[in-house]
Motif scaffolding. Structure first.
Motif, PDB file in Angstrom:
ATOM      1  N   GLU A  23       0.655  -1.080  -0.028  1.00 43.17           N
ATOM      2  CA  GLU A  23       0.410   0.119   0.144  1.00 43.17           C
ATOM      3  C   GLU A  23       0.466   1.280  -0.338  1.00 43.17           C
ATOM      4  OE1 GLU A  23      -3.864   0.206   0.485  1.00 43.17           O
ATOM      5  OE2 GLU A  23      -3.694  -2.043   0.131  1.00 43.17           O
ATOM      6  N   HIS A  24      -0.204   2.635  -0.100  1.00 45.49           N
ATOM      7  CA  HIS A  24       1.023   3.720  -0.265  1.00 45.49           C
ATOM      8  C   HIS A  24       0.177   4.700   0.081  1.00 45.49           C
ATOM      9  CE1 HIS A  24       3.900   2.452  -3.756  1.00 45.49           C
ATOM     10  NE2 HIS A  24       2.229   2.192  -4.348  1.00 45.49           N
ATOM     11  N   PRO A  25       1.205   5.563   1.208  1.00 45.16           N
ATOM     12  CA  PRO A  25       0.668   6.324   2.412  1.00 45.16           C
ATOM     13  C   PRO A  25       0.105   7.586   1.385  1.00 45.16           C
ATOM     14  CG  PRO A  25       2.561   6.747   2.506  1.00 45.16           C
ATOM     15  CD  PRO A  25       2.354   5.347   1.515  1.00 45.16           C
ATOM     16  N   VAL A  26      -1.474   8.161   1.602  1.00 50.59           N
ATOM     17  CA  VAL A  26      -1.502   9.248   0.689  1.00 50.59           C
ATOM     18  C   VAL A  26      -1.234  10.462   1.346  1.00 50.59           C
ATOM     19  CG1 VAL A  26      -3.239  10.743   0.019  1.00 50.59           C
ATOM     20  CG2 VAL A  26      -3.324   8.444   0.011  1.00 50.59           C
ATOM     21  N   SER A  27       0.110  11.518   1.074  1.00 48.67           N
ATOM     22  CA  SER A  27       0.341  11.949   1.830  1.00 48.67           C
ATOM     23  C   SER A  27      -0.197  13.895   1.040  1.00 48.67           C
ATOM     24  CB  SER A  27       1.676  12.447   2.021  1.00 48.67           C
ATOM     25  OG  SER A  27       2.012  12.653   0.243  1.00 48.67           O
ATOM     26  N   GLU A  28      -1.055  13.760   0.115  1.00 49.35           N
ATOM     27  CA  GLU A  28      -2.042  14.624  -0.654  1.00 49.35           C
ATOM     28  C   GLU A  28      -3.491  14.483  -0.462  1.00 49.35           C
ATOM     29  OE1 GLU A  28      -0.862  15.786  -4.472  1.00 49.35           O
ATOM     30  OE2 GLU A  28       1.658  15.886  -3.627  1.00 49.35           O
ATOM     31  N   LEU A  29      -4.338  15.676  -0.511  1.00 47.31           N
ATOM     32  CA  LEU A  29      -5.791  15.572  -0.591  1.00 47.31           C
ATOM     33  C   LEU A  29      -6.015  14.697  -2.139  1.00 47.31           C
ATOM     34  CD1 LEU A  29      -6.924  18.081   1.330  1.00 47.31           C
ATOM     35  CD2 LEU A  29      -6.928  16.326   1.209  1.00 47.31           C
ATOM     36  N   ALA A  30      -7.033  14.212  -2.643  1.00 44.93           N
ATOM     37  CA  ALA A  30      -7.202  13.675  -3.888  1.00 44.93           C
ATOM     38  C   ALA A  30      -8.682  15.053  -4.242  1.00 44.93           C
ATOM     39  CB  ALA A  30      -7.918  12.573  -3.683  1.00 44.93           C
ATOM     40  N   ALA A  31      -8.550  15.563  -4.723  1.00 47.54           N
ATOM     41  CA  ALA A  31      -9.752  16.531  -5.899  1.00 47.54           C
ATOM     42  C   ALA A  31     -10.153  16.853  -6.927  1.00 47.54           C
ATOM     43  CB  ALA A  31      -9.108  17.945  -4.768  1.00 47.54           C
ATOM     44  N   ASP A  32     -11.352  17.357  -7.664  1.00 49.00           N
ATOM     45  CA  ASP A  32     -11.463  17.135  -8.253  1.00 49.00           C
ATOM     46  C   ASP A  32     -11.142  18.133  -9.675  1.00 49.00           C
ATOM     47  OD1 ASP A  32     -13.469  18.682  -7.296  1.00 49.00           O
ATOM     48  OD2 ASP A  32     -14.894  18.307  -8.276  1.00 49.00           O
ATOM     49  N   ARG A  33     -10.019  19.439  -8.637  1.00 49.16           N
ATOM     50  CA  ARG A  33      -9.592  20.556  -9.632  1.00 49.16           C
ATOM     51  C   ARG A  33      -8.361  21.244  -8.770  1.00 49.16           C
ATOM     52  NH1 ARG A  33     -13.437  21.224  -5.840  1.00 49.16           N
ATOM     53  NH2 ARG A  33     -15.137  21.756  -7.376  1.00 49.16           N
ATOM     54  N   GLN A  34      -7.709  21.293  -9.902  1.00 52.06           N
ATOM     55  CA  GLN A  34      -6.401  22.074  -9.661  1.00 52.06           C
ATOM     56  C   GLN A  34      -6.169  22.881  -8.701  1.00 52.06           C
ATOM     57  OE1 GLN A  34      -4.367  22.749 -12.921  1.00 52.06           O
ATOM     58  NE2 GLN A  34      -3.911  20.788 -13.405  1.00 52.06           N
ATOM     59  N   GLY A  35      -5.052  23.498  -7.449  1.00 48.88           N
ATOM     60  CA  GLY A  35      -5.190  24.707  -7.454  1.00 48.88           C
ATOM     61  C   GLY A  35      -5.815  24.428  -5.776  1.00 48.88           C
ATOM     62  N   ALA A  36      -5.876  25.333  -4.924  1.00 46.95           N
ATOM     63  CA  ALA A  36      -6.456  25.489  -3.434  1.00 46.95           C
ATOM     64  C   ALA A  36      -8.161  24.813  -3.793  1.00 46.95           C
ATOM     65  CB  ALA A  36      -5.795  26.299  -2.979  1.00 46.95           C
ATOM     66  N   LEU A  37      -8.256  24.304  -2.397  1.00 46.89           N
ATOM     67  CA  LEU A  37      -9.379  24.186  -2.303  1.00 46.89           C
ATOM     68  C   LEU A  37     -10.226  25.245  -1.047  1.00 46.89           C
ATOM     69  CD1 LEU A  37      -9.418  20.774  -1.350  1.00 46.89           C
ATOM     70  CD2 LEU A  37      -9.675  21.453  -3.385  1.00 46.89           C
ATOM     71  N   SER A  38     -11.559  25.088  -1.839  1.00 44.66           N
ATOM     72  CA  SER A  38     -12.048  27.002  -0.596  1.00 44.66           C
ATOM     73  C   SER A  38     -12.405  26.445   0.614  1.00 44.66           C
ATOM     74  CB  SER A  38     -13.444  26.999  -1.668  1.00 44.66           C
ATOM     75  OG  SER A  38     -14.409  27.868  -1.122  1.00 44.66           O
ATOM     76  N   PRO A  39     -12.447  27.452   1.497  1.00 42.93           N
ATOM     77  CA  PRO A  39     -12.068  27.422   2.958  1.00 42.93           C
ATOM     78  C   PRO A  39     -13.320  26.981   2.981  1.00 42.93           C
ATOM     79  CG  PRO A  39     -11.374  29.070   2.804  1.00 42.93           C
ATOM     80  CD  PRO A  39     -10.990  28.927   1.636  1.00 42.93           C
TER      81      PRO A  39
END
Length: 61
Positions: A23-39
Motif C-alpha cells: 500500500e502507499h500512504p496518501v500524503s496529499e488530498l485527492a480533489a476534482d480540481r487543481q489549486g487550493a480548495l475553498s475554505p
C-alpha cells in the motif's frame, strides 16, 4: 579538526504513517480540481444572500 559521527542515523521520518505491505500512504488530498480548495466547502459563488450581520457598537452613557 572534529571527527564526524560515524554512528548510523535513522533516516526515516518517525511521523510517516505505517501502511500494509504493497500500500502507499496518501500524503496529499485527492480533489476534482487543481489549486487550493475553498475554505468554505462546496459553495457556489455568488451567493443569493450573505449570512453575515455586521456588529454595531452601543455606547453606554
Amino acid at each position: 579538526m572534529a571527527k564526524a559521527d560515524n554512528g548510523k542515523q535513522e533516516r526515516i521520518d518517525p511521523t510517516w504513517p505505517k501502511v500494509p505491505e504493497g500500500e502507499h500512504p496518501v500524503s496529499e488530498l485527492a480533489a476534482d480540481r487543481q489549486g487550493a480548495l475553498s475554505p468554505f466547502g462546496d459553495v457556489t459563488f455568488p451567493l443569493e444572500s450573505v449570512p453575515y450581520v455586521h456588529p454595531e457598537t452601543e455606547i453606554n452613557r
